[in-house]
Design a protein around this motif. Structure first.
Motif, short mmCIF file in Angstrom:
data_model
loop_
_atom_site.label_atom_id
_atom_site.label_comp_id
_atom_site.label_asym_id
_atom_site.label_seq_id
_atom_site.Cartn_x
_atom_site.Cartn_y
_atom_site.Cartn_z
N GLN A 119 11.75 -0.83 10.27
CA GLN A 119 12.71 -1.77 9.84
C GLN A 119 12.21 -2.80 8.76
N ALA A 120 10.99 -3.02 9.03
CA ALA A 120 10.21 -4.17 8.12
C ALA A 120 10.21 -3.70 6.76
N VAL A 121 10.19 -2.33 6.33
CA VAL A 121 10.24 -2.07 5.11
C VAL A 121 11.64 -1.64 4.38
N VAL A 122 12.41 -1.70 5.05
CA VAL A 122 13.85 -1.28 4.39
C VAL A 122 14.31 -2.59 3.56
N ASN A 123 14.32 -3.64 4.08
CA ASN A 123 14.97 -4.66 3.32
C ASN A 123 14.15 -4.93 2.01
N PRO A 124 13.11 -5.21 1.88
CA PRO A 124 12.44 -5.37 0.60
C PRO A 124 12.57 -4.14 -0.21
N LEU A 125 12.74 -3.19 0.31
CA LEU A 125 13.08 -1.70 -0.55
C LEU A 125 14.24 -1.65 -1.04
N LEU A 133 0.80 -1.26 -0.03
CA LEU A 133 -0.12 -0.03 -0.10
C LEU A 133 0.97 1.11 -0.02
N LEU A 134 1.97 1.35 0.71
CA LEU A 134 2.94 2.36 0.83
C LEU A 134 3.75 2.61 -0.51
N SER A 135 3.82 1.58 -1.13
CA SER A 135 4.83 1.75 -2.22
C SER A 135 3.69 2.32 -3.38
N ALA A 136 2.25 2.11 -3.27
CA ALA A 136 1.28 2.62 -4.30
C ALA A 136 1.50 4.26 -4.33
N VAL A 137 1.78 4.77 -3.07
CA VAL A 137 1.68 6.08 -2.77
C VAL A 137 3.23 6.94 -2.88
N PHE A 138 4.26 6.02 -2.15
CA PHE A 138 5.60 6.64 -2.24
C PHE A 138 6.51 6.20 -3.58
N THR A 139 7.35 6.95 -3.95
CA THR A 139 8.56 5.81 -4.62
C THR A 139 9.32 5.31 -3.81
N THR A 140 10.16 4.46 -4.25
CA THR A 140 11.13 3.59 -3.38
C THR A 140 12.15 4.59 -2.82
N PRO A 141 12.58 5.69 -3.13
CA PRO A 141 13.54 6.36 -2.79
C PRO A 141 13.15 6.97 -1.52
N GLN A 142 11.69 7.59 -1.59
CA GLN A 142 10.90 8.27 -0.87
C GLN A 142 10.86 7.35 0.44
N LEU A 143 10.25 5.97 0.23
CA LEU A 143 9.90 5.23 1.30
C LEU A 143 11.40 4.74 1.92
#
Length: 113
Positions: A101-107, A56-66
């Motif tokens: 921290q959960a979103v860092v590795n996949p990104l 859901l977050l990646s639909a709103v923000f770009t990878t560098p922003q996230l």
């Protein structure tokens, strides 16, 4: 590539020492095993929520922003965890750290690929 690797190592090292210092937290701060378990549970629960909400977050923000938000969120939440002595604040701060921290590795995998 080197930056992403170092960034992940720093974030990983931000969470691992908590398991090592649990006896010290218990002795010096008077925390009970149940309170420490609540701190751990908040991290793990928020980590799971963070991984599930990444789509859901990646639909709103770009990878560098996230990644930027995740790095900032990790830093602030880990610093808040280290600066507090109140159990509920520790639970909240460590839970926030788990989410970020959960979103860092996949990104990072997306970014490097």
């Amino acid at each position: 590539f080197a930056f992403t690797y170092v960034a992940y190592v720093v974030i990983y090292l931000g969470r691992k020492p908590v398991a090592v210092v649990k006896p010290v937290l218990q002795d010096s701060m008077g925390l009970t095993p149940n309170q420490l378990a609540s701190v751990d549970s908040s991290f793990l629960t928020a980590y799971a929520v963070g991984q599930l909400s990444l789509g859901l977050l990646s639909a709103v923000f770009t990878t560098p922003q996230l990644l930027g938000l995740a790095y900032l969120g990790c830093g602030v939440s880990v610093a808040a965890f280290g600066a507090t002595a109140a159990t509920y604040q520790m639970i909240l701060a460590w839970g926030c750290a788990g989410f970020f921290q959960a979103v860092v590795n996949p990104l990072l995998v997306i970014w490097v690929a």
